[in-house]
Design an enzyme around this catalytic site. Structure first.
Site, short mmCIF file in Angstrom:
data_model
loop_
_atom_site.label_atom_id
_atom_site.label_comp_id
_atom_site.label_asym_id
_atom_site.label_seq_id
_atom_site.Cartn_x
_atom_site.Cartn_y
_atom_site.Cartn_z
N ASP A 192 1.42 3.94 9.95
CA ASP A 192 0.82 3.23 8.81
C ASP A 192 -0.70 3.41 8.75
OD1 ASP A 192 3.38 2.27 8.12
OD2 ASP A 192 3.15 0.55 9.44
N SER A 235 0.84 -1.20 0.00
CA SER A 235 0.00 0.00 0.00
C SER A 235 0.87 1.24 0.00
CB SER A 235 -0.86 0.06 1.27
OG SER A 235 -1.59 -1.12 1.48
#
Ligand code: GRF
Length: 217
Positions: free
Chosen positions: A152, A143
């Site tokens: 994150d 991602s």
């Protein structure tokens, strides 16, 4: 209407720098309209430094103080921020950068994106391939997300997906995810330069996904 003005990017690295190389290569052949204005490494031994120097990109190594002690994060961030200003960076790309940055640094720096080896929001943090295998997940990937103070946890911009095979182990998954990353990062930057994605604070309504065998990817 697309915006093809070259984007000035600063890239933060800690290790091999194969993702940095993917950006360098895409820019070199004209697939990507970015200027890599500088590379910052927090690790003096990172191979990424060689890659940057070979491509004539300015490098700042922010690992140790002049007296030989290891640089604290606050000192790193102070120097890194000055480099962003000096280089005129429009966007900061964390490509295998293995330190956690502070909220203050994120807030005052140019927009910042990070490459993470999992299908966020699953498996934030380290050892993602091992954790995917342990859970028996059928899919894995990588991602690219906006950097926020939540580790994150920022808005996901793009993802690339692969199907986990019965004989995969952590090393094979790492390599397969790496190959996806080398496509996803230049592609995401390309979309940012063209205004198809935004790395600033606006909320995006969708997540774009690509599969490993997608011919258009
Ligand atoms: C990548 O797998 C990235 O997702 C993770 O660290 C790795 C960096 O690889 N955060 P490289 O240094 O670009 O080769």
């Amino acid at each position: 209407m697309t915006n093809t003005k070259p984007l000035n990017i600063a890239v933060l690295v800690s290790g091999s720098g194969s993702n940095l190389q993917a950006i360098i290569d895409a820019a070199k052949v004209g697939k990507l309209s970015v200027n890599i204005v500088g590379v910052i490494s927090n690790n003096a031994d990172a191979y990424a430094i060689e890659r940057a120097r070979f491509a004539n990109i300015p490098v700042a190594i922010l690992s140790h103080n002049p007296n030989g002690t290891r640089m604290k994060m606050a000192t790193f961030e102070h120097h890194a921020y000055n480099q962003f200003k000096k280089w005129g960076a429009d966007l900061v790309v964390l490509a295998g950068f293995m330190r956690i940055v502070t909220a203050d640094f994120i807030q005052k720096s140019p927009p910042m994106i990070n490459l993470h080896p999992s299908l966020l929001p699953y498996y934030k943090g380290l050892n993602t391939h091992e954790r995917v295998l342990k859970s028996g997940d059928k899919q894995h990937g990588c991602s690219i997300h906006k950097v926020t103070p939540q580790l994150d946890g920022g808005q996901i911009l793009t993802q690339a997906v692969l199907n986990v095979k019965a004989n995969d182990n952590a090393e094979s998954l790492k390599q397969r995810v790496h190959r996806l990353e080398h496509k996803l990062l230049p592609l995401t930057l390309d979309w940012i330069t063209k205004g198809l994605l935004s790395a600033d604070n606006q909320t995006l309504p969708y997540i774009l996904q690509f599969k490993e065998n997608d011919q258009t990817f």
